[in-house]
Write a protein that holds these residues in place. Structure first.
Motif, mmCIF file in Angstrom:
data_model
loop_
_atom_site.group_PDB
_atom_site.id
_atom_site.type_symbol
_atom_site.label_atom_id
_atom_site.label_comp_id
_atom_site.label_asym_id
_atom_site.label_seq_id
_atom_site.Cartn_x
_atom_site.Cartn_y
_atom_site.Cartn_z
ATOM 1 N N TYR A 125 0.806 -1.220 0.000
ATOM 2 C CA TYR A 125 0.000 0.000 0.000
ATOM 3 C C TYR A 125 0.842 1.275 0.000
ATOM 4 C CZ TYR A 125 -3.715 -3.308 0.984
ATOM 5 O OH TYR A 125 -4.595 -4.376 0.913
ATOM 6 N N GLU A 126 2.136 1.117 -0.237
ATOM 7 C CA GLU A 126 3.062 2.247 -0.334
ATOM 8 C C GLU A 126 2.995 3.137 0.908
ATOM 9 O OE1 GLU A 126 1.913 4.054 -4.054
ATOM 10 O OE2 GLU A 126 3.238 2.725 -5.187
ATOM 11 N N ILE A 127 3.112 2.496 2.044
ATOM 12 C CA ILE A 127 3.085 3.196 3.327
ATOM 13 C C ILE A 127 4.516 3.427 3.801
ATOM 14 C CG2 ILE A 127 2.402 3.027 5.758
ATOM 15 C CD1 ILE A 127 0.062 1.267 4.837
ATOM 16 N N PRO A 128 4.930 4.663 3.952
ATOM 17 C CA PRO A 128 6.317 4.939 4.380
ATOM 18 C C PRO A 128 6.507 4.698 5.875
ATOM 19 C CG PRO A 128 5.100 6.989 4.193
ATOM 20 C CD PRO A 128 4.162 5.902 3.732
ATOM 21 N N GLU A 129 7.670 4.193 6.245
ATOM 22 C CA GLU A 129 7.981 4.029 7.662
ATOM 23 C C GLU A 129 8.220 5.405 8.288
ATOM 24 O OE1 GLU A 129 11.191 1.370 8.410
ATOM 25 O OE2 GLU A 129 10.261 -0.318 7.363
ATOM 26 N N ILE A 130 7.571 5.657 9.409
ATOM 27 C CA ILE A 130 7.760 6.902 10.162
ATOM 28 C C ILE A 130 8.414 6.529 11.487
ATOM 29 C CG2 ILE A 130 6.611 8.838 11.298
ATOM 30 C CD1 ILE A 130 4.431 8.626 9.093
ATOM 31 N N ASP A 131 9.608 7.056 11.729
ATOM 32 C CA ASP A 131 10.417 6.648 12.879
ATOM 33 C C ASP A 131 10.319 7.597 14.070
ATOM 34 O OD1 ASP A 131 11.747 4.655 11.056
ATOM 35 O OD2 ASP A 131 12.509 6.498 10.157
ATOM 36 N N LEU A 132 9.911 8.826 13.797
ATOM 37 C CA LEU A 132 9.833 9.857 14.835
ATOM 38 C C LEU A 132 8.572 10.679 14.623
ATOM 39 C CD1 LEU A 132 10.946 11.794 17.065
ATOM 40 C CD2 LEU A 132 12.288 12.911 15.260
ATOM 41 N N VAL A 133 7.812 10.868 15.692
ATOM 42 C CA VAL A 133 6.603 11.701 15.644
ATOM 43 C C VAL A 133 6.754 12.812 16.680
ATOM 44 C CG1 VAL A 133 4.097 11.775 15.893
ATOM 45 C CG2 VAL A 133 5.193 9.721 14.950
ATOM 46 N N ILE A 134 6.665 14.047 16.205
ATOM 47 C CA ILE A 134 6.778 15.207 17.098
ATOM 48 C C ILE A 134 5.439 15.933 17.100
ATOM 49 C CG2 ILE A 134 7.972 17.370 17.569
ATOM 50 C CD1 ILE A 134 10.365 16.278 16.002
ATOM 51 N N VAL A 135 4.836 16.028 18.274
ATOM 52 C CA VAL A 135 3.503 16.616 18.405
ATOM 53 C C VAL A 135 3.494 17.644 19.528
ATOM 54 C CG1 VAL A 135 1.068 16.129 18.908
ATOM 55 C CG2 VAL A 135 2.410 14.469 17.610
ATOM 56 N N ASP A 136 2.733 18.707 19.325
ATOM 57 C CA ASP A 136 2.412 19.634 20.412
ATOM 58 C C ASP A 136 0.930 19.951 20.245
ATOM 59 O OD1 ASP A 136 3.248 21.440 22.648
ATOM 60 O OD2 ASP A 136 2.467 22.952 21.265
ATOM 61 N N LEU A 137 0.126 19.537 21.209
ATOM 62 C CA LEU A 137 -1.332 19.570 21.070
ATOM 63 C C LEU A 137 -1.926 20.970 21.099
ATOM 64 C CD1 LEU A 137 -2.090 16.604 23.501
ATOM 65 C CD2 LEU A 137 -2.202 16.545 20.998
ATOM 66 N N TYR A 138 -3.138 21.076 20.548
ATOM 67 C CA TYR A 138 -3.897 22.326 20.669
ATOM 68 C C TYR A 138 -3.998 22.686 22.152
ATOM 69 C CZ TYR A 138 -5.688 21.725 15.855
ATOM 70 O OH TYR A 138 -5.817 21.588 14.498
ATOM 71 N N PRO A 139 -3.877 23.965 22.489
ATOM 72 C CA PRO A 139 -3.880 24.382 23.902
ATOM 73 C C PRO A 139 -5.290 24.433 24.496
ATOM 74 C CG PRO A 139 -3.664 26.294 22.485
ATOM 75 C CD PRO A 139 -3.631 25.091 21.567
ATOM 76 N N PHE A 140 -5.829 23.282 24.776
ATOM 77 C CA PHE A 140 -7.209 23.204 25.275
ATOM 78 C C PHE A 140 -7.375 23.939 26.598
ATOM 79 C CE2 PHE A 140 -10.477 21.195 27.884
ATOM 80 C CZ PHE A 140 -11.576 21.321 27.055
ATOM 81 N N GLU A 141 -6.534 23.627 27.581
ATOM 82 C CA GLU A 141 -6.692 24.235 28.906
ATOM 83 C C GLU A 141 -6.527 25.752 28.869
ATOM 84 O OE1 GLU A 141 -5.206 21.564 32.392
ATOM 85 O OE2 GLU A 141 -3.906 21.144 30.670
ATOM 86 N N GLN A 142 -5.568 26.208 28.080
ATOM 87 C CA GLN A 142 -5.361 27.657 27.970
ATOM 88 C C GLN A 142 -6.561 28.338 27.313
ATOM 89 O OE1 GLN A 142 -3.253 25.234 27.268
ATOM 90 N NE2 GLN A 142 -1.101 25.868 27.330
ATOM 91 N N THR A 143 -7.177 27.653 26.365
ATOM 92 C CA THR A 143 -8.355 28.209 25.691
ATOM 93 C C THR A 143 -9.527 28.319 26.658
ATOM 94 O OG1 THR A 143 -7.612 27.238 23.591
ATOM 95 C CG2 THR A 143 -9.911 27.949 23.713
ATOM 96 N N VAL A 144 -9.706 27.286 27.468
ATOM 97 C CA VAL A 144 -10.764 27.328 28.483
ATOM 98 C C VAL A 144 -10.509 28.467 29.460
ATOM 99 C CG1 VAL A 144 -11.805 26.109 30.434
ATOM 100 C CG2 VAL A 144 -11.297 24.869 28.314
ATOM 101 N N ALA A 145 -9.264 28.580 29.924
ATOM 102 C CA ALA A 145 -8.901 29.609 30.910
ATOM 103 C C ALA A 145 -9.062 31.022 30.368
ATOM 104 C CB ALA A 145 -7.463 29.396 31.381
ATOM 105 N N SER A 146 -8.974 31.162 29.040
ATOM 106 C CA SER A 146 -9.080 32.493 28.436
ATOM 107 C C SER A 146 -10.512 33.014 28.392
ATOM 108 C CB SER A 146 -8.520 32.459 27.010
ATOM 109 O OG SER A 146 -9.406 31.767 26.126
ATOM 110 N N GLY A 147 -11.474 32.154 28.738
ATOM 111 C CA GLY A 147 -12.878 32.564 28.685
ATOM 112 C C GLY A 147 -13.465 32.500 27.291
ATOM 113 N N ALA A 148 -12.857 31.693 26.419
ATOM 114 C CA ALA A 148 -13.324 31.563 25.037
ATOM 115 C C ALA A 148 -14.716 30.951 24.981
ATOM 116 C CB ALA A 148 -12.342 30.700 24.244
ATOM 117 N N SER A 149 -15.345 31.111 23.839
ATOM 118 C CA SER A 149 -16.689 30.565 23.650
ATOM 119 C C SER A 149 -16.638 29.042 23.585
ATOM 120 C CB SER A 149 -17.286 31.092 22.345
ATOM 121 O OG SER A 149 -16.568 30.589 21.228
ATOM 122 N N GLU A 150 -17.804 28.426 23.754
ATOM 123 C CA GLU A 150 -17.865 26.970 23.685
ATOM 124 C C GLU A 150 -17.408 26.468 22.318
ATOM 125 O OE1 GLU A 150 -21.510 23.984 23.341
ATOM 126 O OE2 GLU A 150 -21.148 24.554 25.441
#
Length: 227
Positions: A125-150
């Motif tokens: 299926y021509e799937i490339p091997e991925i050896d390293l995954v670097i992630v930084d998630l959406y800032p959920f807690e900071q968004t809640v703390a900012s008083g953002a809308s639902e």
């Protein structure tokens, strides 16, 4: 009596043979558990602190895969970066809700390198091997703390990122998972000491951290829904 003597000699020879082979067995085991980083998937919200890590990975000849703003950031540093869309043949859709969620990405992370059946399917299926995954998630807690809308808070519930974290951590035998910017410097230290390769202990450590990040993130979301 002679039979017992012959058996004793055989046992002694076998033990001596195993003693001679022992260092070689350990060496082969260590080689099997040391994995080279050839391709990295980078998908982060916060870009700060990422440039030094990318510079080291690029110097080690690691290939980059990414999407959207992260891809543009990598390219702005002068590094080549293949778009995930080129691998999946699908663009980012649904307002960015679906970018990396595709068998060619998750197959590249979850494929078990020691299983020939997995390797055969990846090739088919021509799937490339991925050896390293670097992630930084959406800032959920900071968004809640900012008083953002639902509506804004809902959009900061990361789906693709958390899935990448769990996939990379599950397949820690083959994949390095960096689940937040707090781990950038940890990986950089390893790269400076060992080059673009990791030991099983390194990958297990990152997997442990990854499930900690995942658990904390989901707990925060659950607490918000409970009100």
């Amino acid at each position: 009596m002679l039979l017992y003597i012959i058996k004793g000699v055989k046992i002694l020879l076998i033990r001596r043979f195993l003693v001679i082979l022992h260092p070689q067995i350990i060496s082969r085991k260590n080689m099997a558990e040391t994995k080279k980083i050839k391709t990295a998937l980078v998908s982060v919200f916060h870009k700060d602190g990422l440039d030094e890590l990318l510079a080291k990975l690029n110097a080690e000849g690691v290939k980059f895969l990414s999407t959207g703003g992260t891809q543009k950031f990598i390219e702005s540093l002068g590094y080549e970066c293949e778009a995930v869309e080129n691998v999946t043949t699908y663009p980012s859709i649904l307002g960015g809700r679906v970018k990396t969620l595709h068998p060619k990405i998750f197959g590249g992370i979850l494929g078990r390198r020691e299983l020939q059946d997995d390797l055969d399917q990846m090739a088919k299926y021509e799937i490339p091997e991925i050896d390293l995954v670097i992630v930084d998630l959406y800032p959920f807690e900071q968004t809640v703390a900012s008083g953002a809308s639902e509506a804004d808070i809902i959009e900061k519930i990361d789906i693709g990122g958390i899935s990448l974290i769990r996939a990379g951590a599950k397949n820690f035998k083959d994949v390095v998972i960096i689940p937040s910017k707090a781990e950038y410097s940890v990986l950089l230290d390893i790269l400076n000491k060992k080059g673009a390769q990791t030991d099983i202990e390194d990958r297990r450590m990152f997997a442990t951290r990854a499930f900690g990040v995942s658990s904390h993130y989901d707990t925060a979301i659950n607490a918000w829904f409970k009100g």
